[in-house]
Design an enzyme around this catalytic site. Structure first.
Site, PDB file in Angstrom:
ATOM      1  N   GLY A  12       0.809  -1.215   0.000  1.00 11.92           N
ATOM      2  CA  GLY A  12       0.000   0.000   0.000  1.00 11.92           C
ATOM      3  C   GLY A  12       0.840   1.263   0.000  1.00 11.92           C
ATOM      4  N   GLY A  27       2.602   3.816   1.465  1.00 10.58           N
ATOM      5  CA  GLY A  27       3.127   4.087   2.790  1.00 10.58           C
ATOM      6  C   GLY A  27       3.606   5.508   2.988  1.00 10.58           C
ATOM      7  N   ARG A  28       3.828   6.225   1.899  1.00 14.05           N
ATOM      8  CA  ARG A  28       4.268   7.622   2.008  1.00 14.05           C
ATOM      9  C   ARG A  28       3.698   8.459   0.865  1.00 14.05           C
ATOM     10  NH1 ARG A  28      10.272   8.374  -0.334  1.00 14.05           N
ATOM     11  NH2 ARG A  28      10.306   6.699  -1.851  1.00 14.05           N
ATOM     12  N   LYS A  54       3.683  12.702  -2.725  1.00 16.28           N
ATOM     13  CA  LYS A  54       4.614  11.653  -2.318  1.00 16.28           C
ATOM     14  C   LYS A  54       5.559  12.222  -1.271  1.00 16.28           C
ATOM     15  CE  LYS A  54       7.574   8.110  -4.399  1.00 16.28           C
ATOM     16  NZ  LYS A  54       8.145   7.609  -5.673  1.00 16.28           N
ATOM     17  N   ASP A 109       8.176   6.586   8.303  1.00 16.63           N
ATOM     18  CA  ASP A 109       7.744   7.937   8.675  1.00 16.63           C
ATOM     19  C   ASP A 109       6.851   8.585   7.630  1.00 16.63           C
ATOM     20  OD1 ASP A 109       9.515   8.569   6.644  1.00 16.63           O
ATOM     21  OD2 ASP A 109      10.978   9.571   7.942  1.00 16.63           O
ATOM     22  N   GLY A 110       6.698   7.933   6.472  1.00 17.07           N
ATOM     23  CA  GLY A 110       5.832   8.483   5.439  1.00 17.07           C
ATOM     24  C   GLY A 110       6.392   9.700   4.740  1.00 17.07           C
ATOM     25  N   ARG A 145      -1.709  -0.797  -9.925  1.00 16.00           N
ATOM     26  CA  ARG A 145      -0.545  -1.628 -10.205  1.00 16.00           C
ATOM     27  C   ARG A 145      -0.944  -3.096 -10.323  1.00 16.00           C
ATOM     28  NH1 ARG A 145       3.423   1.645  -7.202  1.00 16.00           N
ATOM     29  NH2 ARG A 145       2.325   3.519  -6.518  1.00 16.00           N
ATOM     30  N   ASP A 176       4.500  -4.425  -7.533  1.00 18.68           N
ATOM     31  CA  ASP A 176       3.839  -3.212  -7.033  1.00 18.68           C
ATOM     32  C   ASP A 176       4.368  -1.957  -7.716  1.00 18.68           C
ATOM     33  OD1 ASP A 176       6.021  -4.242  -5.173  1.00 18.68           O
ATOM     34  OD2 ASP A 176       5.957  -2.150  -4.582  1.00 18.68           O
TER      35      ASP A 176
END
Length: 492
Positions: free
Chosen positions: A88, A90-91, A111, A123-124, A181, A250
């Site tokens: 998924g 994540g950032r 992003k 930490d994204g 994706r 992905d």
């Protein structure tokens, strides 16, 4: 006047299992360092309003524009061959979708805008270096005519992110036909959620492959369409010496765009085994392996679609295998046609494939620069007296001489003039690519001196890759031995 995004969101209208609703995490002091004004206009956005304090806050995730429905998309994926059932965004946070001036639906995604439920203890955030790299390479790919995500803006956050050391934080605004994706399909297939796979497939058909909806078997047509686009895309990569570096499922876009520029790079001297990615220790995603990996990834996509292809699994597998078998021909056709264009052939004849392969073999054996060899062939096609520029790229110039004699014998059999041949070759053989040492110099200037002039200049050069640009001739040159970049990094 307030910045307006004409959002028309469709992915956020899918079932809740497709994403997590999440708000970007505000940052302290966003500063816009680059706005892609032509792209903004194409998206129906006002670049003057985006280039404002309010615009910087939106592009950093500090302020949500009206109509945004921010989500982090769910997906799974095979990473270096190992399946991870939940990855998924994540950032990355998808703000929403707009219809551009060409009538194409485009995602607008931040992003590096903070953690999401898919961050897996990350930490994204994004560091400035990887943001600049993705901006440079994605825009260079667009200028080269290769399907790609685009970069709308880069913003410094005013905060540090911790990697091995504290680094300046940044946010990239990425634009894509979609961020769906192969791994998105895998997410639902791994859970046995056939209805989720079906809903996703229907969404993709409506968005990217509308012709498939009219086919007798829409999901077969979807698989065929995705295979065709990926075969063409990877052929285009090889023709400019591009190495993605992390071709996980992905990172394989269903729309057929190049996505996720992490440890990507362009070759300098030609070597089919070239690997730059620091995390690709086995060379799985080496330059020459990319077609094979693309087929491997597409096979994982086909597995997800099996329940939609036929009621009986055995029958579905047979049909999927038949469709997948077409990848090799599609790739080879696109790649060989591209190679013929690169050496100035207007027709296809027996012997063309070994002729080009012998040039590539000689380049590999003599450490000839990939981009400059083909670029200088443009001049050699005009007059044999111009062979010197090509010859000096080869450790043993006589290796080129032997090949050039065969090449000229072949081109003599075509009716086009030397001027026509040169013009055709110039249109497909770039003079300028985003060479690794140039990107690293840009990043060093930005991070250590807050100097973005090299970044701007490199973008200017790369926006016209097929023009000679005498004022920027040095940018076409390969690195000196002490400038060579041997590894690139993911940045997560």
């Amino acid at each position: 006047m307030t910045v307006h995004f004409p959002f028309q969101n469709s992915y956020a209208a899918l079932p809740a299992s497709f994403f997590a609703r999440v708000t970007p995490t505000p940052v302290i002091a966003p500063r816009l360092i680059k706005l892609n004004r032509p792209l903004a206009l194409r998206l129906g956005l006002d670049p003057d309003l985006l280039d404002s304090p309010e615009g910087a806050e939106i592009l950093a995730g500090k302020l949500l524009p009206e109509g945004a429905d921010p989500i982090a998309m769910a997906y799974a994926g095979h990473q270096f061959g190992h399946f991870v059932p939940q990855l998924g965004d994540g950032r990355a946070i998808l703000l929403g979708e707009v219809i551009d001036t060409d009538g194409v639906r485009r995602d607008i995604q931040l992003k590096g805008s903070g953690p999401t439920p898919f961050s897996r203890r990350g930490d994204g955030r994004a560091a400035l270096g990887p943001v600049l790299r993705e901006y440079i390479v994605s825009e260079a790919m667009a200028a080269l005519g290769i399907p790609t995500t685009r970069s709308l803006a880069a913003v410094i956050t005013g905060e540090s992110v911790m990697r091995e050391t504290p680094l300046p934080g940044a946010v990239l605004t990425r634009v894509a036909s979609s961020h769906i994706r192969v791994g998105t399909f895998q997410y639902f297939a791994a859970r046995g959620d056939t209805e989720g796979v079906r809903r996703l497939a229907d969404h993709v058909i409506a968005r990217h492959y509308p012709q498939a909806a009219q086919a007798d078997r829409p999901y077969h047509a979807l698989l065929e369409g995705v295979i065709a686009r990926q075969a063409d895309l990877v052929a285009r990569w090889l023709l400019v010496g591009f190495i993605h570096g992390v071709m996980n499922t992905d990172n394989t876009s269903i729309s057929g765009e190049t996505i996720d520029y992490g440890p990507c790079a362009f070759m300098d001297h030609y070597d089919p085994a070239t690997v730059f990615s620091s995390i690709d220790e086995s060379g799985r995603y080496a330059y020459a392996n990319q077609p094979r990996i693309a087929l491997w990834n597409l096979t994982r996509f086909a597995e997800c679609l099996l329940p939609l292809l036929a009621d009986e699994q055995e029958h579905a597998i047979a049909e999927a295998q038949e469709i997948l078998a077409g990848f090799s021909e599609k790739f080879t056709t696109a790649y060989q046609a591209g190679l013929r264009r690169k050496i100035g052939l207007f027709t296809s004849r027996d012997g063309d494939e070994p002729l080009v392969q012998d040039l590539l073999d000689a380049m590999a054996q003599n450490q000839a620069d990939f981009t400059l060899t083909f670029r200088h062939l443009n001049e050699a096609a005009l007059d044999p007296a111009n062979d010197t520029a090509v010859r000096q790229l080869f450790a043993d110039p006589t290796a080129y001489d032997a090949w050039a004699a065969r090449w000229r014998e072949r081109t003599a059999g075509e009716p086009q003039s030397a001027d026509e041949r040169q013009a055709a070759m110039r249109a497909v053989n770039p003079a300028f690519i985003p060479r690794n040492h140039r990107i690293e110099a840009v990043i060093e200037a930005a991070m250590n001196r807050d100097d973005f002039a090299p970044f701007e200049e490199l973008l200017t050069v790369l926006s016209k890759p097929y023009e000679d640009q005498p004022d920027f001739a040095d940018y076409a040159q390969p690195p000196q031995p002490d400038q060579r970049v041997l590894q690139t990094f993911c940045g997560t």
